[in-house]
Design a protein around this motif. Structure first.
Motif, PDB file in Angstrom:
ATOM      1  N   LYS A  55      59.342  46.876  26.511  1.00  0.00           N
ATOM      2  CA  LYS A  55      59.322  45.407  26.434  1.00  0.00           C
ATOM      3  C   LYS A  55      60.053  44.757  27.600  1.00  0.00           C
ATOM      4  O   LYS A  55      60.605  43.661  27.481  1.00  0.00           O
ATOM      5  N   GLU A  56      60.054  45.450  28.740  1.00  0.00           N
ATOM      6  CA  GLU A  56      60.584  44.866  29.963  1.00  0.00           C
ATOM      7  C   GLU A  56      59.454  44.114  30.646  1.00  0.00           C
ATOM      8  O   GLU A  56      58.309  44.555  30.651  1.00  0.00           O
ATOM      9  N   TYR A  57      59.780  42.982  31.230  1.00  0.00           N
ATOM     10  CA  TYR A  57      58.791  42.140  31.896  1.00  0.00           C
ATOM     11  C   TYR A  57      58.207  42.847  33.118  1.00  0.00           C
ATOM     12  O   TYR A  57      58.935  43.431  33.913  1.00  0.00           O
ATOM     13  N   VAL A  58      56.876  42.779  33.247  1.00  0.00           N
ATOM     14  CA  VAL A  58      56.181  43.359  34.394  1.00  0.00           C
ATOM     15  C   VAL A  58      55.564  42.262  35.259  1.00  0.00           C
ATOM     16  O   VAL A  58      55.618  42.309  36.470  1.00  0.00           O
ATOM     17  N   GLY A  59      54.965  41.258  34.628  1.00  0.00           N
ATOM     18  CA  GLY A  59      54.309  40.169  35.352  1.00  0.00           C
ATOM     19  C   GLY A  59      53.485  39.341  34.386  1.00  0.00           C
ATOM     20  O   GLY A  59      53.731  39.350  33.176  1.00  0.00           O
ATOM     21  N   VAL A  60      52.492  38.630  34.915  1.00  0.00           N
ATOM     22  CA  VAL A  60      51.577  37.858  34.075  1.00  0.00           C
ATOM     23  C   VAL A  60      50.144  38.221  34.451  1.00  0.00           C
ATOM     24  O   VAL A  60      49.877  38.717  35.543  1.00  0.00           O
ATOM     25  N   LEU A  61      49.244  37.952  33.528  1.00  0.00           N
ATOM     26  CA  LEU A  61      47.836  38.220  33.793  1.00  0.00           C
ATOM     27  C   LEU A  61      47.002  37.117  33.163  1.00  0.00           C
ATOM     28  O   LEU A  61      47.248  36.715  32.030  1.00  0.00           O
ATOM     29  N   GLY A  62      46.028  36.645  33.922  1.00  0.00           N
ATOM     30  CA  GLY A  62      45.104  35.632  33.431  1.00  0.00           C
ATOM     31  C   GLY A  62      43.685  35.989  33.808  1.00  0.00           C
ATOM     32  O   GLY A  62      43.436  36.941  34.565  1.00  0.00           O
ATOM     33  N   LEU A  63      42.755  35.225  33.272  1.00  0.00           N
ATOM     34  CA  LEU A  63      41.347  35.477  33.576  1.00  0.00           C
ATOM     35  C   LEU A  63      41.056  35.349  35.068  1.00  0.00           C
ATOM     36  O   LEU A  63      40.209  36.070  35.589  1.00  0.00           O
ATOM     37  N   ASN A  64      41.766  34.467  35.768  1.00  0.00           N
ATOM     38  CA  ASN A  64      41.542  34.332  37.214  1.00  0.00           C
ATOM     39  C   ASN A  64      41.821  35.637  37.945  1.00  0.00           C
ATOM     40  O   ASN A  64      41.032  36.054  38.811  1.00  0.00           O
ATOM     41  N   GLU A  65      42.942  36.279  37.612  1.00  0.00           N
ATOM     42  CA  GLU A  65      43.263  37.553  38.267  1.00  0.00           C
ATOM     43  C   GLU A  65      42.217  38.614  37.939  1.00  0.00           C
ATOM     44  O   GLU A  65      41.821  39.408  38.800  1.00  0.00           O
ATOM     45  N   ILE A  66      41.735  38.611  36.698  1.00  0.00           N
ATOM     46  CA  ILE A  66      40.733  39.603  36.291  1.00  0.00           C
ATOM     47  C   ILE A  66      39.424  39.378  37.034  1.00  0.00           C
ATOM     48  O   ILE A  66      38.848  40.317  37.596  1.00  0.00           O
ATOM     49  N   VAL A  67      38.951  38.149  37.049  1.00  0.00           N
ATOM     50  CA  VAL A  67      37.669  37.849  37.711  1.00  0.00           C
ATOM     51  C   VAL A  67      37.763  38.144  39.204  1.00  0.00           C
ATOM     52  O   VAL A  67      36.846  38.749  39.784  1.00  0.00           O
ATOM     53  N   ASP A  68      38.858  37.742  39.837  1.00  0.00           N
ATOM     54  CA  ASP A  68      39.031  38.037  41.266  1.00  0.00           C
ATOM     55  C   ASP A  68      38.977  39.537  41.528  1.00  0.00           C
ATOM     56  O   ASP A  68      38.316  40.007  42.459  1.00  0.00           O
ATOM     57  N   PHE A  69      39.666  40.322  40.699  1.00  0.00           N
ATOM     58  CA  PHE A  69      39.682  41.770  40.859  1.00  0.00           C
ATOM     59  C   PHE A  69      38.286  42.358  40.654  1.00  0.00           C
ATOM     60  O   PHE A  69      37.838  43.204  41.425  1.00  0.00           O
ATOM     61  N   GLU A  70      37.596  41.905  39.614  1.00  0.00           N
ATOM     62  CA  GLU A  70      36.261  42.432  39.326  1.00  0.00           C
ATOM     63  C   GLU A  70      35.272  42.105  40.440  1.00  0.00           C
ATOM     64  O   GLU A  70      34.450  42.952  40.820  1.00  0.00           O
ATOM     65  N   MET A  71      35.348  40.908  40.980  1.00  0.00           N
ATOM     66  CA  MET A  71      34.437  40.542  42.063  1.00  0.00           C
ATOM     67  C   MET A  71      34.721  41.363  43.323  1.00  0.00           C
ATOM     68  O   MET A  71      33.801  41.786  44.015  1.00  0.00           O
ATOM     69  N   GLU A  72      35.970  41.603  43.586  1.00  0.00           N
ATOM     70  CA  GLU A  72      36.375  42.356  44.768  1.00  0.00           C
ATOM     71  C   GLU A  72      35.995  43.841  44.668  1.00  0.00           C
ATOM     72  O   GLU A  72      35.761  44.503  45.657  1.00  0.00           O
ATOM     73  N   HIS A  73      35.936  44.370  43.423  1.00  0.00           N
ATOM     74  CA  HIS A  73      35.714  45.798  43.229  1.00  0.00           C
ATOM     75  C   HIS A  73      34.378  46.132  42.576  1.00  0.00           C
ATOM     76  O   HIS A  73      34.202  47.239  42.071  1.00  0.00           O
ATOM     77  N   ASP A  74      33.439  45.190  42.581  1.00  0.00           N
ATOM     78  CA  ASP A  74      32.103  45.427  42.035  1.00  0.00           C
ATOM     79  C   ASP A  74      32.190  46.085  40.648  1.00  0.00           C
ATOM     80  O   ASP A  74      31.745  47.206  40.432  1.00  0.00           O
ATOM     81  N   PHE A  75      32.804  45.366  39.738  1.00  0.00           N
ATOM     82  CA  PHE A  75      33.104  45.892  38.415  1.00  0.00           C
ATOM     83  C   PHE A  75      31.908  45.878  37.481  1.00  0.00           C
ATOM     84  O   PHE A  75      31.006  45.070  37.607  1.00  0.00           O
ATOM     85  N   PHE A  76      31.948  46.749  36.502  1.00  0.00           N
ATOM     86  CA  PHE A  76      30.982  46.762  35.409  1.00  0.00           C
ATOM     87  C   PHE A  76      31.752  47.119  34.134  1.00  0.00           C
ATOM     88  O   PHE A  76      32.892  47.571  34.188  1.00  0.00           O
ATOM     89  N   TYR A  77      31.148  46.901  32.981  1.00  0.00           N
ATOM     90  CA  TYR A  77      31.855  46.980  31.703  1.00  0.00           C
ATOM     91  C   TYR A  77      32.566  48.319  31.484  1.00  0.00           C
ATOM     92  O   TYR A  77      33.718  48.353  31.089  1.00  0.00           O
ATOM     93  N   GLU A  78      31.896  49.424  31.735  1.00  0.00           N
ATOM     94  CA  GLU A  78      32.509  50.729  31.475  1.00  0.00           C
ATOM     95  C   GLU A  78      33.791  50.917  32.285  1.00  0.00           C
ATOM     96  O   GLU A  78      34.759  51.507  31.812  1.00  0.00           O
ATOM     97  N   LYS A  79      33.775  50.410  33.496  1.00  0.00           N
ATOM     98  CA  LYS A  79      34.951  50.547  34.353  1.00  0.00           C
ATOM     99  C   LYS A  79      36.117  49.708  33.811  1.00  0.00           C
ATOM    100  O   LYS A  79      37.265  50.112  33.902  1.00  0.00           O
ATOM    101  N   SER A  80      35.818  48.557  33.205  1.00  0.00           N
ATOM    102  CA  SER A  80      36.896  47.705  32.694  1.00  0.00           C
ATOM    103  C   SER A  80      37.577  48.320  31.473  1.00  0.00           C
ATOM    104  O   SER A  80      38.709  47.992  31.175  1.00  0.00           O
ATOM    105  N   GLN A  81      36.875  49.234  30.800  1.00  0.00           N
ATOM    106  CA  GLN A  81      37.501  49.917  29.668  1.00  0.00           C
ATOM    107  C   GLN A  81      38.436  51.027  30.125  1.00  0.00           C
ATOM    108  O   GLN A  81      39.286  51.482  29.368  1.00  0.00           O
ATOM    109  N   LYS A  82      38.266  51.484  31.349  1.00  0.00           N
ATOM    110  CA  LYS A  82      39.063  52.602  31.861  1.00  0.00           C
ATOM    111  C   LYS A  82      40.178  52.170  32.813  1.00  0.00           C
ATOM    112  O   LYS A  82      41.024  52.978  33.162  1.00  0.00           O
TER     113      LYS A  82
END
Length: 153
Positions: A55-82
């Motif tokens: 329970k130590e703080y690591v950072g924050v995460l929002g949909l913007n960070e997720i979408v940016d990452f997915e667009m940059e890495h050509d993401f697909f659903y199976e990859k997001s589960q892993k």
């Protein structure tokens, strides 16, 4: 610098500022991206704190960070589960320690909807911009009930 009378008035309402860690939706750094998207979209959060297993703080995460990452890495659903969110967590959001100063928090909340509060590294909760605004709303409505204001010559 905040006038001491104003700061005192605002801090008298500070018990509502901190939303305790137990009352805050968080993600764990080993959660996968699919889980993070589900939590964020289901509860309509813009971003949430991320903590480790201790329970130590690591950072924050929002949909913007997720979408940016997915667009940059050509993401697909199976990859997001892993893929753990630790790969994309935003670690550059400012935090304050439990012994924060009101002025510091106000400056930080200009850019952020909430500020994570820590006790060293341990996540203890968040200060939400909305709660500070409620205190200032009370200030503008009630301050003259307690203080006289006069213009200086």
């Amino acid at each position: 610098m905040i006038d001491k009378n104003i700061e005192t008035f605002i801090l008298e309402r500070s018990d509502t500022f901190l939303k305790a860690a137990d009352d805050v939706a968080v993600l764990y750094e080993d959660h996968n991206i699919a889980h993070a998207k589900l939590l964020l979209s289901q509860y309509k959060y813009t971003r949430v704190p991320v903590v480790n297993k201790d329970k130590e703080y690591v950072g924050v995460l929002g949909l913007n960070e997720i979408v940016d990452f997915e667009m940059e890495h050509d993401f697909f659903y199976e990859k997001s589960q892993k893929t753990p969110i630790s790969e994309i967590v935003n670690t550059s959001v400012a935090t304050v320690q439990k012994s924060y100063q009101l002025e510091e928090v106000m400056h930080l909340l200009v850019k952020e909807p909430f500020i994570p509060v820590l006790n060293h590294k341990k996540f203890v909760g968040i200060i939400v911009r909305q709660e500070i605004l409620k205190a200032f709303n009370a200030f503008v409505h009630d301050f003259t009930k307690y203080y006289d204001i006069s213009k200086r010559n």
